[in-house]
Design a protein around this motif. Sequence first.
Motif, PDB file in Angstrom:
ATOM      1  N   LYS A 146     -31.661  56.150  25.407  1.00 18.87           N
ATOM      2  CA  LYS A 146     -31.059  54.995  24.759  1.00 18.87           C
ATOM      3  C   LYS A 146     -32.088  53.873  24.595  1.00 18.87           C
ATOM      4  N   THR A 158     -29.402  63.440  34.770  1.00 15.56           N
ATOM      5  CA  THR A 158     -28.780  63.266  33.443  1.00 15.56           C
ATOM      6  C   THR A 158     -28.635  61.798  33.065  1.00 15.56           C
ATOM      7  N   GLN A 159     -28.218  60.997  34.021  1.00 12.01           N
ATOM      8  CA  GLN A 159     -27.961  59.586  33.687  1.00 12.01           C
ATOM      9  C   GLN A 159     -29.251  58.818  33.459  1.00 12.01           C
ATOM     10  N   VAL A 160     -30.289  59.217  34.161  1.00 16.72           N
ATOM     11  CA  VAL A 160     -31.583  58.569  33.935  1.00 16.72           C
ATOM     12  C   VAL A 160     -32.095  58.937  32.545  1.00 16.72           C
ATOM     13  N   ARG A 161     -31.966  60.214  32.215  1.00 12.79           N
ATOM     14  CA  ARG A 161     -32.420  60.673  30.908  1.00 12.79           C
ATOM     15  C   ARG A 161     -31.646  59.957  29.787  1.00 12.79           C
ATOM     16  N   ALA A 162     -30.342  59.858  29.965  1.00 12.20           N
ATOM     17  CA  ALA A 162     -29.524  59.202  28.945  1.00 12.20           C
ATOM     18  C   ALA A 162     -29.944  57.739  28.798  1.00 12.20           C
ATOM     19  N   HIS A 163     -30.197  57.110  29.914  1.00  9.21           N
ATOM     20  CA  HIS A 163     -30.627  55.714  29.898  1.00  9.21           C
ATOM     21  C   HIS A 163     -31.952  55.560  29.152  1.00  9.21           C
ATOM     22  N   ASP A 208     -29.554  65.521  40.095  1.00  9.23           N
ATOM     23  CA  ASP A 208     -29.171  65.451  38.697  1.00  9.23           C
ATOM     24  C   ASP A 208     -29.717  64.169  38.074  1.00  9.23           C
ATOM     25  N   ILE A 245     -29.393  57.624  39.669  1.00  9.83           N
ATOM     26  CA  ILE A 245     -28.819  56.585  38.816  1.00  9.83           C
ATOM     27  C   ILE A 245     -29.873  55.504  38.570  1.00  9.83           C
ATOM     28  N   HIS A 272     -26.678  62.566  42.303  1.00 10.92           N
ATOM     29  CA  HIS A 272     -27.022  62.039  40.993  1.00 10.92           C
ATOM     30  C   HIS A 272     -28.016  60.892  41.128  1.00 10.92           C
TER      31      HIS A 272
END
Length: 103
Positions: free
Chosen positions: A97, A89-94, A87, A46, A44
């Motif tokens: 936001k 996903t967390q970068v995209r979500a960040h 993955d 991050i 992932h």
Amino acid sequence: MRRHGKLEYGGHVGQLAGPQRTCVGCRVREAKSELLRLVLVGDHVIPDQRGRLPGRGASLHPRLSCLELAERRRAFPRAFRVQGPVDVTQVRAHLEKESGNVM
Ligand SMILES: [Zn+2]
């Protein structure tokens, strides 16, 4: 096109701005402070918002367009020296936001 005023000295510009990193998305060199540091934990990616997480980092402009460019170029596995897909996903979500209503 000619800019008026002083000549620009290629290669010297930016040295006063401190450390620079290259965005893994658009490949533009930028002051480190302008880029989001990313680290790989497991598979992932991050966002390292405080710049404190250990390990090999990659730098990205904090915007979705650069994240997408990086994904398309498979820049993350290369930057982190891993074989498989990672993955984001967390970068995209960040970024979603942070960027609010953009895109
Ligand atoms: Zn970029």
